[in-house]
Design an enzyme around this catalytic site. Structure first.
Site, PDB file in Angstrom:
ATOM      1  CG  HIS A 158     -14.812  66.201  50.380  1.00  0.00           C
ATOM      2  ND1 HIS A 158     -14.148  66.930  49.129  1.00  0.00           N
ATOM      3  CD2 HIS A 158     -14.035  65.196  50.697  1.00  0.00           C
ATOM      4  CE1 HIS A 158     -13.054  66.165  48.805  1.00  0.00           C
ATOM      5  NE2 HIS A 158     -12.994  65.226  49.557  1.00  0.00           N
ATOM      6  CG  ASP A 193      -6.200  62.803  50.709  1.00  0.00           C
ATOM      7  OD1 ASP A 193      -6.982  62.187  51.042  1.00  0.00           O
ATOM      8  OD2 ASP A 193      -6.010  63.886  50.198  1.00  0.00           O
ATOM      9  CG  HIS A 194      -7.831  64.154  54.724  1.00  0.00           C
ATOM     10  ND1 HIS A 194      -7.470  65.398  54.731  1.00  0.00           N
ATOM     11  CD2 HIS A 194      -7.901  64.169  53.162  1.00  0.00           C
ATOM     12  CE1 HIS A 194      -7.627  66.134  53.838  1.00  0.00           C
ATOM     13  NE2 HIS A 194      -7.726  65.421  52.851  1.00  0.00           N
ATOM     14  CG  HIS A 238      -6.021  69.290  50.208  1.00  0.00           C
ATOM     15  ND1 HIS A 238      -6.537  69.025  48.947  1.00  0.00           N
ATOM     16  CD2 HIS A 238      -6.193  68.099  50.993  1.00  0.00           C
ATOM     17  CE1 HIS A 238      -7.016  67.739  48.960  1.00  0.00           C
ATOM     18  NE2 HIS A 238      -6.948  67.110  49.971  1.00  0.00           N
ATOM     19  CG  HIS A 249     -11.777  60.843  50.318  1.00  0.00           C
ATOM     20  ND1 HIS A 249     -12.081  62.275  50.010  1.00  0.00           N
ATOM     21  CD2 HIS A 249     -12.225  60.072  49.880  1.00  0.00           C
ATOM     22  CE1 HIS A 249     -13.223  62.180  49.091  1.00  0.00           C
ATOM     23  NE2 HIS A 249     -13.457  60.578  49.086  1.00  0.00           N
TER      24      HIS A 249
HETATM   25 ZN   LIG Z   1      -7.743  65.192  50.594  1.00  0.00          ZN
HETATM   26 ZN   LIG Z   2     -11.099  64.323  50.275  1.00  0.00          ZN
END
Ligand SMILES: [Zn+2]
Ligand SMILES: [Zn+2]
Length: 293
Positions: free
Chosen positions: A134, A65-66, A257, A63
């Site tokens: 996830h 944001d990572h 997070h 994802h």
């Molecule tokens: Zn995230």
């Molecule tokens: Zn994620």
């Protein structure tokens, strides 16, 4: 000794006061980065660390944001004069994703090695991966600094090993026909750290985190009021994380997070600490030094 710094604690998009979730781990002068969202390289500098000694980057999942900070970080490593290899670890899809990332950076002055094994060694640390739960394939990381057994000089003398050879035995080598086992006690408890975000609670986290010194995990939402969101988006709320930490019997747990809707995570910690007293919210720049007992 392992030094940890939380580089960011945010979910989804970076905010002026909250970087995206990432962690830097330092052991014997070398560094490993866990996750690399947009702005992570700025956060590394902000907290006084350099890029040059980063040996590897452990990505939890793909994802944005990572990992959207990865091409920029790799390019900065090159500008910092890096020539030794850098590894990048990640879950299913690593090869394809890195092909795109390296397509953006173009040729680099150092080799990038992909690590998709379940366990490997780097920077003197044993690194184990385990599946997270996830919306897309994701993996957590366990970092273990092992500690050898106690060395008994009288035994080494008894077997006639010269003093200048003792360090070889201590680092696991056999000297003549004297093995390390003959002059050392059993392995002692090392240091272990687990990083697990983004994820729902899962058995695999409990197993990986059993008895660890520090567990850093998904705390996207404050409580069960956001349960539907947590389930839908594959995250945890603070109380679930606290229950997981208690079940795994960890020494200490930190949450990270955080959703944008959480202004001050500290305000929600009381309820979590009623479940597991040694759980704390992390913040950008939070540090810890973990030592052998
Ligand atoms: Zn995230
Ligand atoms: Zn994620």
């Amino acid at each position: 000794m392992i030094d940890i710094v939380i580089l960011g604690t945010g979910a989804m998009t970076p905010l002026p006061e909250r970087n995206l979730s990432a962690m830097l781990l330092r052991c014997e002068g070398r560094q490993i980065l866990v996750d690399c969202g947009e702005g992570t390289q700025v956060a590394i500098r902000e907290y006084g660390y350099g890029l040059k000694s980063i040996d590897g980057i452990a990505i939890t999942h793909f994802h944005g944001d990572h990992f959207f900070g990865l091409p920029g970080l790799l390019q900065s490593l090159e500008h910092a004069g890096r020539t030794e290899p850098v590894w990048v670890a990640g879950p299913e899809g690593l090869d394809e994703m890195m092909e795109r990332v390296l397509g953006m950076t173009g040729d680099l002055a150092f080799p990038v090695e992909l690590r998709s094994e379940e366990s490997f060694v780097s920077t003197n640390l044993l690194i184990e991966t385990f599946p997270l739960s996830h919306r897309i394939p994701a993996q957590g990381y366990k970092f273990i600094l092992e500690r050898s057994g106690e060395f008994f000089p009288e035994k080494a003398r008894e077997f006639g090993v010269a003093k200048d050879q003792w360090s070889r035995l201590q680092t696991g080598e056999t000297v003549g026909n004297v093995t390390p086992q003959m002059v050392m006690g059993p392995k002692r408890k090392g240091i272990s750290v687990v990083y697990a975000t983004d994820t729902r609670p899962s058995r695999s986290i409990v197993e990986a985190a059993r008895g660890v010194d520090l567990l850093i995990m998904d705390g996207t939402y404050p409580n069960e009021e956001k349960m539907a969101h947590a389930v839908k988006y594959g995250h945890m709320h603070f109380l679930e994380a606290a229950a997981l930490a208690a079940e795994a019997g960890v020494k200490e747990a930190w949450l990270t997070h955080f959703s944008h809707s959480i202004e001050d995570p500290q305000e929600h910690m009381k309820a979590a600490q009623a479940i597991f007293p040694n759980i704390h919210s992390s913040f950008d720049g939070k540090k810890a030094t973990l030592r052998f007992e």
